[in-house]
Design a protein around this motif. Structure first.
Motif, short mmCIF file in Angstrom:
data_model
loop_
_atom_site.label_atom_id
_atom_site.label_comp_id
_atom_site.label_asym_id
_atom_site.label_seq_id
_atom_site.Cartn_x
_atom_site.Cartn_y
_atom_site.Cartn_z
N ARG A 79 48.43 41.07 36.32
CA ARG A 79 49.21 41.16 35.09
C ARG A 79 48.60 42.11 34.09
O ARG A 79 47.43 42.43 34.15
N LYS A 80 49.42 42.49 33.13
CA LYS A 80 48.94 43.27 32.00
C LYS A 80 48.03 42.38 31.16
O LYS A 80 48.15 41.16 31.15
N ILE A 102 44.79 45.98 33.49
CA ILE A 102 45.40 44.91 34.25
C ILE A 102 44.35 43.84 34.48
O ILE A 102 43.14 44.12 34.45
N GLU A 103 44.82 42.61 34.69
CA GLU A 103 43.90 41.49 34.85
C GLU A 103 44.37 40.55 35.96
O GLU A 103 45.55 40.55 36.33
N LEU A 134 39.87 46.06 41.12
CA LEU A 134 39.74 44.69 40.63
C LEU A 134 39.49 43.73 41.79
O LEU A 134 38.60 42.87 41.74
N ILE A 135 40.25 43.88 42.85
CA ILE A 135 40.10 43.01 44.03
C ILE A 135 38.73 43.22 44.67
O ILE A 135 38.04 42.24 45.01
N ARG A 136 38.32 44.45 44.81
CA ARG A 136 37.00 44.71 45.41
C ARG A 136 35.87 44.19 44.53
O ARG A 136 34.87 43.69 45.05
N ARG A 137 36.02 44.29 43.22
CA ARG A 137 35.00 43.75 42.30
C ARG A 137 34.83 42.26 42.49
O ARG A 137 33.77 41.70 42.24
N SER A 138 35.88 41.59 42.92
CA SER A 138 35.84 40.15 43.16
C SER A 138 35.21 39.81 44.50
O SER A 138 35.08 38.63 44.83
N GLY A 139 34.87 40.83 45.28
CA GLY A 139 34.26 40.60 46.58
C GLY A 139 35.23 40.43 47.72
O GLY A 139 34.83 40.14 48.85
#
Length: 176
Positions: A79-80, A102-103, A134-139
């Motif tokens: 989402r924004k 985005i978040e 973002l997804i990769r940062r989450s592992g």
């Protein structure tokens, strides 16, 4: 079977002069077309483990939710900034005249989970690239990204490819 491309409405000069806006709401409103689009978006991933679909606001919610249901996996809304009610992590991306964010919820994806990114259209690829980061940062790992429409002249798929993200699209429209 209808030609899915014929179900996309083109709106000239929206949101600004010179732009041909490719509107998927006409595809979504056609029961057979919508069902066919979901089947075609999901098909390449039917035999590949996918833990969740990450759908990008807003039409990516509609498409991504249906693809997640088809694949029998979870759904993660992207989402924004400021729209999610729990603790979030965000990623900035560049717009034509500035920067946006985005978040997703910080606990939306587990490390090592396999995520498919879904949206209606890829143009410059800024939002899709930010989603992948973002997804990769989450592992988590990205299985691929899937879009109904590609605007190849704007280079979004090349941008994802440079990140090592494979993409699947149903159709392409030349121009902007």
């Amino acid at each position: 079977m209808k030609d899915l491309k014929s179900l996309i409405r083109t709106i000239p000069d929206y949101p600004k002069p010179g732009i041909l806006f490719r509107d998927v709401t006409t595809l979504l409103g056609d029961a057979q077309g919508f069902k066919a689009a979901i089947a075609q978006l999901a098909e390449p991933f039917r035999t590949i483990p996918v833990d969740a679909v990450a759908g990008i606001e807003a039409r990516g919610f509609i498409l991504g939710g249906a693809v997640a249901d088809r694949l029998g996996c979870g759904f993660v809304p992207i989402r924004k900034k400021g729209k999610l009610p729990w603790k979030t992590i965000g990623e900035e991306y560049t717009l034509e005249y500035g920067v946006d964010v985005i978040e997703m919820h910080e606990d939306a994806v587990a490390a090592g989970s396999r995520i498919l990114i879904v949206d209606d259209l890829i143009a410059t690829g800024g939002t899709a690239e930010a989603t992948a980061k973002l997804i990769r940062r989450s592992g988590a790992d990205i299985v691929a990204a899937a879009f109904v429409i590609d605007l190849p002249d704007l280079g979004g798929l090349k941008r994802l490819d440079a990140m090592g993200v494979k993409s699947h699209t149903l159709m392409a429209f030349e121009g902007h």
